[in-house]
Design an enzyme around this catalytic site. Structure first.
Site, PDB file in Angstrom:
ATOM      1  N   GLY A 194       0.809  -1.212   0.000  1.00  0.00           N
ATOM      2  CA  GLY A 194       0.000   0.000   0.000  1.00  0.00           C
ATOM      3  C   GLY A 194       0.840   1.259   0.000  1.00  0.00           C
ATOM      4  O   GLY A 194       2.027   1.244  -0.292  1.00  0.00           O
TER       5      GLY A 194
ATOM      6  N   LEU B 103       0.493   3.709  -2.148  1.00  0.00           N
ATOM      7  CA  LEU B 103       0.935   3.628  -3.546  1.00  0.00           C
ATOM      8  C   LEU B 103       1.577   4.918  -4.036  1.00  0.00           C
ATOM      9  O   LEU B 103       1.150   6.016  -3.672  1.00  0.00           O
ATOM     10  CB  LEU B 103      -0.264   3.310  -4.452  1.00  0.00           C
ATOM     11  CG  LEU B 103      -1.037   2.026  -4.170  1.00  0.00           C
ATOM     12  CD1 LEU B 103      -2.067   1.806  -5.286  1.00  0.00           C
ATOM     13  CD2 LEU B 103      -0.141   0.821  -4.024  1.00  0.00           C
TER      14      LEU B 103
ATOM     15  N   HIS C 116       4.525   1.963  -7.941  1.00  0.00           N
ATOM     16  CA  HIS C 116       3.489   0.926  -7.947  1.00  0.00           C
ATOM     17  C   HIS C 116       2.607   1.052  -9.192  1.00  0.00           C
ATOM     18  O   HIS C 116       2.228   0.054  -9.808  1.00  0.00           O
ATOM     19  CB  HIS C 116       2.578   1.058  -6.723  1.00  0.00           C
ATOM     20  CG  HIS C 116       3.262   0.887  -5.405  1.00  0.00           C
ATOM     21  ND1 HIS C 116       3.506   1.929  -4.560  1.00  0.00           N
ATOM     22  CD2 HIS C 116       3.742  -0.222  -4.794  1.00  0.00           C
ATOM     23  CE1 HIS C 116       4.102   1.490  -3.473  1.00  0.00           C
ATOM     24  NE2 HIS C 116       4.270   0.182  -3.590  1.00  0.00           N
TER      25      HIS C 116
ATOM     26  N   GLY D 191       9.381  -4.345  -8.714  1.00  0.00           N
ATOM     27  CA  GLY D 191      10.223  -3.232  -9.148  1.00  0.00           C
ATOM     28  C   GLY D 191      11.699  -3.541  -8.947  1.00  0.00           C
ATOM     29  O   GLY D 191      12.085  -4.204  -7.986  1.00  0.00           O
TER      30      GLY D 191
ATOM     31  N   GLN E 291      15.355  -8.033  -3.375  1.00  0.00           N
ATOM     32  CA  GLN E 291      14.051  -8.699  -3.251  1.00  0.00           C
ATOM     33  C   GLN E 291      13.657  -9.371  -4.566  1.00  0.00           C
ATOM     34  O   GLN E 291      13.187 -10.520  -4.588  1.00  0.00           O
ATOM     35  CB  GLN E 291      13.000  -7.677  -2.839  1.00  0.00           C
ATOM     36  CG  GLN E 291      11.572  -8.167  -2.962  1.00  0.00           C
ATOM     37  CD  GLN E 291      10.560  -7.208  -2.381  1.00  0.00           C
ATOM     38  OE1 GLN E 291      10.428  -7.129  -1.172  1.00  0.00           O
ATOM     39  NE2 GLN E 291       9.838  -6.482  -3.225  1.00  0.00           N
TER      40      GLN E 291
HETATM   41  O1  PAF Z   1       7.985  -4.754  -1.942  1.00  0.00           O
HETATM   42  C1  PAF Z   1       7.020  -4.822  -1.153  1.00  0.00           C
HETATM   43  O2  PAF Z   1       6.181  -3.923  -1.069  1.00  0.00           O
HETATM   44  C2  PAF Z   1       6.885  -6.035  -0.253  1.00  0.00           C
HETATM   45  O3  PAF Z   1       8.132  -6.511   0.138  1.00  0.00           O
HETATM   46  C3  PAF Z   1       6.040  -7.159  -0.879  1.00  0.00           C
HETATM   47  C4  PAF Z   1       6.690  -7.713  -2.133  1.00  0.00           C
HETATM   48  C5  PAF Z   1       4.659  -6.637  -1.214  1.00  0.00           C
HETATM   49  C6  PAF Z   1       5.886  -8.313   0.118  1.00  0.00           C
HETATM   50  O4  PAF Z   1       5.265  -7.917   1.285  1.00  0.00           O
END
Ligand code: PAF
Length: 281
Positions: free
Chosen positions: A27, A29, A33, A143, A149
């Site tokens: 969230g 955003l 996003h 992203g 990640q």
């Molecule tokens: O990048 C994020 O916002 C978070 O790490 C994700 C991928 C939604 C997992 O909670």
């Protein structure tokens, strides 16, 4: 746009979705996003956005309760971006009492963010796998801003043979280069201006490499010098790494990634950029 809070409802509706693209979010955003949502909108029959502030990826000293939230605004933006389904479970739906199975990412999660934030990637990988199982998307969008990640999630998909295409989307930046992040909301106007020096330093490193610098210690020294010009930034780490393994490099190869984390007004910012050598003729 439909709002779904229960996994059972997702399951019931999934057969009618065709090809589904999932954009996992916590969230608050921003344009970053929205770029993921647009990419998902262009390539799928149904766009699902998850909105869940995942408690298991926050450390004990990181303030989960203070994470910025604005659900009405998020729903408005998601609807304008053409999202079909917002999956917004509460914590008990994702982690019911007795939940006790975790995804333990390997070497990719050890250094950098993984070293500073123990269990962070275990929490990310676990919730992302759960979201994949709940939504059953054909594609999922992440992203490049959170480069480690992205790598951890891609490796999980590969290692667990998940039938999901991970789509990596470029970092979205302010006009002064600052990478968009929900955490930028914590910065004052002055802090925000100072924070832009992080990307300026990374772009400088990119240029040095493009102009032929191959020596990583030299490249890092010059990048540190730029970072030091902004007193509001305290560097946590700065490294040139192999873009696949995230292991540090001493000599530049064909392609590499420069990654950085820094504190600004107590806010931890991360950023990264691809590093390429001069064009071959
Ligand atoms: O990048 C994020 O916002 C978070 O790490 C994700 C991928 C939604 C997992 O909670």
């Amino acid at each position: 746009m439909k709002l779904v809070e229960r996994v059972a409802q997702l399951r019931a509706e999934r057969p009618s979705w065709g090809r589904a693209g999932l954009v996992p979010t916590m969230g608050y955003l921003h344009e970053g996003h929205l770029s993921l949502l647009r990419a998902a909108r262009d390539a799928n029959d149904t766009v699902v956005m998850s909105l869940f502030v995942n408690p298991t990826q926050f450390g004990p000293r990181e303030d989960l309760a203070a994470y910025p939230r604005d659900i009405p605004r998020d729903l408005y933006l998601a609807s304008n971006a053409g999202v079909d389904v917002v999956f917004m479970p509460d914590a008990d739906e994702v982690y019911p009492a007795g939940f006790d199975t975790w995804v333990e990412p390997g070497a990719l999660a050890v250094r950098w963010e993984g070293e500073r934030r123990p269990n962070h990637f275990r929490g990310v990988a676990t919730v992302v796998l759960k979201l994949f199982q709940m939504v059953r998307p054909e594609r999922a969008y992440f992203g490049e801003k959170d480069y480690q990640q992205l790598k951890v999630v891609s490796k999980m998909v590969e290692d667990f043979n998940l039938p999901i295409e991970i789509v990596a989307c470029p970092t979205v930046r302010e006009s002064d280069g600052l990478a968009l992040s929900s955490r930028n909301a914590y910065l004052s106007d002055d802090g925000r201006r100072g924070a832009a020096n992080l990307s300026r330093a990374l772009f400088h490193a990119q240029r040095l490499a493009f102009d032929g610098e191959r020596d990583v210690p030299q490249l890092l020294a010059e990048t540190h010098a730029i970072l030091a010009e902004e007193p509001s930034l305290q560097v946590d780490y700065l490294a040139v790494v192999d873009p696949a393994s995230l292991e540090p490099l001493d000599e530049l190869r064909e392609s590499a990634r420069i990654i950085a984390a820094a504190f600004c007004e107590g806010v931890r910012l991360i950023d990264n950029a691809p590093i390429e050598g001069p064009p071959t003729t």
